[in-house]
Write a protein that holds these residues in place. Sequence first.
Motif, PDB file in Angstrom:
ATOM      1  N   PRO A 199      15.966  -3.772 -17.150  1.00 53.23           N
ATOM      2  CA  PRO A 199      15.799  -4.397 -18.465  1.00 53.23           C
ATOM      3  C   PRO A 199      14.670  -5.422 -18.583  1.00 53.23           C
ATOM      4  CG  PRO A 199      17.505  -5.547 -17.270  1.00 53.23           C
ATOM      5  CD  PRO A 199      16.989  -4.471 -16.343  1.00 53.23           C
ATOM      6  N   ASP A 200      13.749  -5.472 -17.630  1.00 56.71           N
ATOM      7  CA  ASP A 200      12.751  -6.547 -17.609  1.00 56.71           C
ATOM      8  C   ASP A 200      12.051  -6.745 -18.953  1.00 56.71           C
ATOM      9  OD1 ASP A 200      13.461  -6.461 -14.976  1.00 56.71           O
ATOM     10  OD2 ASP A 200      11.548  -5.701 -14.241  1.00 56.71           O
ATOM     11  N   HIS A 252      16.131  -5.859 -11.353  1.00 54.15           N
ATOM     12  CA  HIS A 252      15.446  -6.922 -12.079  1.00 54.15           C
ATOM     13  C   HIS A 252      14.179  -7.315 -11.333  1.00 54.15           C
ATOM     14  CE1 HIS A 252      19.066  -7.369 -14.552  1.00 54.15           C
ATOM     15  NE2 HIS A 252      19.707  -7.144 -13.416  1.00 54.15           N
ATOM     16  N   GLY A 253      13.031  -7.004 -11.920  1.00 52.55           N
ATOM     17  CA  GLY A 253      11.748  -7.406 -11.366  1.00 52.55           C
ATOM     18  C   GLY A 253      11.291  -8.671 -12.058  1.00 52.55           C
ATOM     19  N   LEU A 308      17.598  -7.746  -7.101  1.00 57.77           N
ATOM     20  CA  LEU A 308      16.631  -8.736  -7.558  1.00 57.77           C
ATOM     21  C   LEU A 308      15.341  -8.583  -6.769  1.00 57.77           C
ATOM     22  CD1 LEU A 308      16.979 -10.942  -9.708  1.00 57.77           C
ATOM     23  CD2 LEU A 308      17.480 -12.556  -7.874  1.00 57.77           C
ATOM     24  N   HIS A 309      14.235  -8.340  -7.491  1.00 55.27           N
ATOM     25  CA  HIS A 309      12.926  -8.153  -6.869  1.00 55.27           C
ATOM     26  C   HIS A 309      11.940  -9.185  -7.433  1.00 55.27           C
ATOM     27  CE1 HIS A 309      14.542  -4.116  -5.929  1.00 55.27           C
ATOM     28  NE2 HIS A 309      13.644  -4.094  -4.967  1.00 55.27           N
ATOM     29  N   PRO A 310      11.970 -10.420  -6.933  1.00 56.97           N
ATOM     30  CA  PRO A 310      11.031 -11.439  -7.412  1.00 56.97           C
ATOM     31  C   PRO A 310       9.816 -11.582  -6.499  1.00 56.97           C
ATOM     32  CG  PRO A 310      12.732 -12.494  -6.152  1.00 56.97           C
ATOM     33  CD  PRO A 310      12.992 -11.003  -6.050  1.00 56.97           C
ATOM     34  N   THR A 361      12.650  -9.698  -1.144  1.00 55.85           N
ATOM     35  CA  THR A 361      11.622 -10.741  -1.151  1.00 55.85           C
ATOM     36  C   THR A 361      10.287 -10.176  -0.713  1.00 55.85           C
ATOM     37  OG1 THR A 361      11.078 -12.966  -0.371  1.00 55.85           O
ATOM     38  CG2 THR A 361      12.030 -11.459   1.238  1.00 55.85           C
ATOM     39  N   LEU A 362       9.231 -10.780  -1.211  1.00 53.97           N
ATOM     40  CA  LEU A 362       7.878 -10.539  -0.698  1.00 53.97           C
ATOM     41  C   LEU A 362       7.416 -11.726   0.137  1.00 53.97           C
ATOM     42  CD1 LEU A 362       6.125  -8.946  -3.817  1.00 53.97           C
ATOM     43  CD2 LEU A 362       7.031  -7.805  -1.805  1.00 53.97           C
TER      44      LEU A 362
END
Length: 472
Positions: A199-200, A252-253, A308-310, A361-362
């Motif tokens: 849904p971003d 979620h990005g 979660l992909h932040p 995480t990155l």
Amino acid sequence: MSQSIAAHPDRLLPADPGTRNIARSLLERVQDLPIISPHGHVDAAVIEQDIPFPDPAALLVSPDHYVTRLIHSSGVPLDSLLGPLEAAQRAAQDSRSVWREFCTAWPLFEGTASGYWLRTQFHDVFGLEREISAETADASYDAISAKLREPGFRPRQLFKDFNIEVLATTDDPLADLASHAAISADPTFHGRIVPTFRPDAYLNIAHPGWSANVDRLIGEAGEGACGYAGYLRALENRRRYFVQHGAVSADHGVRTPSTVKLDAGEAAKLFDRARSGHTTPGDREQFEAHMLYEMARMSVDDGLVMTLHPGSFRNHHAPTFAAFGPDTGHDIPVAVSYTEALRPLLQDFGTAPDFHLVLFTLDETVFSRELAPLAGFYPSVYLGAPWWFLDAPDAMLRFRSAVTETAGFSRSSGFIDDTRAFCSIPARHDASRRIEASFLARLVAEHRVSEDRAHELIVDVVDSAPRRVFKL
């Protein structure tokens, strides 16, 4: 005579002969297990309609930002790899010339994850024998083109050949999911294609299409309600629609994992200001953080796993974005903090029954400092596999080393390939299995884990974990 492109059978396994033998045994235990891919970006319509793959460059080079970014960094203009942004001009791009650019640049990929995956694909999927080079460019192009024209080289047959059991797609909240429904109803298709709620573009009010997206969302799923109440109801309804069509997760990005709990009145005021176009950067951050909290609340209610992909600075180079659009190689990782950011969400939902929150995480500096301790306490929190810039052999080993002493093996998600490149899926999962075998073999060799227990653990990590974490 050019070299063979075949990868060594002991690739990615430990150099020490004794430890390598243990790793070989562990790898053999899981090598033939089915592929579980609970997060990725393959289009379901490609599978449903069994759409033939395009030419070699359009399949393996132009859409792969891992590939184009590294070639571009050596001084090759992106327009010689991608073509202009306009679809008609892009379609007219000379595919063979793009392939020649790639083959000339092939030495750049030594030591990279992309080079590893491509080499494995070239040999195992496309049947190439000779090393890629400028000299073999036309011959390799022709050989891959011939393979792509074979009647059996179609997505459905490869889905079977690759031994894929579950493949998740990533989908717009208003997608009709017709291809997913058609696949589910097809008795000749053996396997699962599940949608993922993404849904971003409906939560981030800085997104250029946010207001129009919200209009459509409320109009189609708000059940006649309007404003913020209609917005929440529409999101809840569309999530239920996804669940009814087999979805197991919502992805979620986000820029950051910040969460905040606002009362309904305050959230409605923020929503109304955003609809009128009068928000500050602070408003945007607060609203997105609140909606991430709301997504967790909805996951507790409807059971969708929350991933979660932040941590990505998207479209870092404005001129490239203007010319070629998003996902063209200039998204750059940034530092991320989880402990304080997620506290509002975890205070209310961290111990909620059957709530699963998978954190990616990155920023690998948080592996042992934040992510492993969070997963080592909260029953809801799971460790997402190394992702994007970190889904490379050494980074995967660093991840396993960093998190296991605190969180053990049971708190990880299993491997996530996160790919649009359908033909690379088996190579990516094979790499992960080799890394897990290598890590466990070292523990066995150091007498920290028994070999029998290591055989149980690798099956759990490869097969049971993704099923457990994603409720498959």
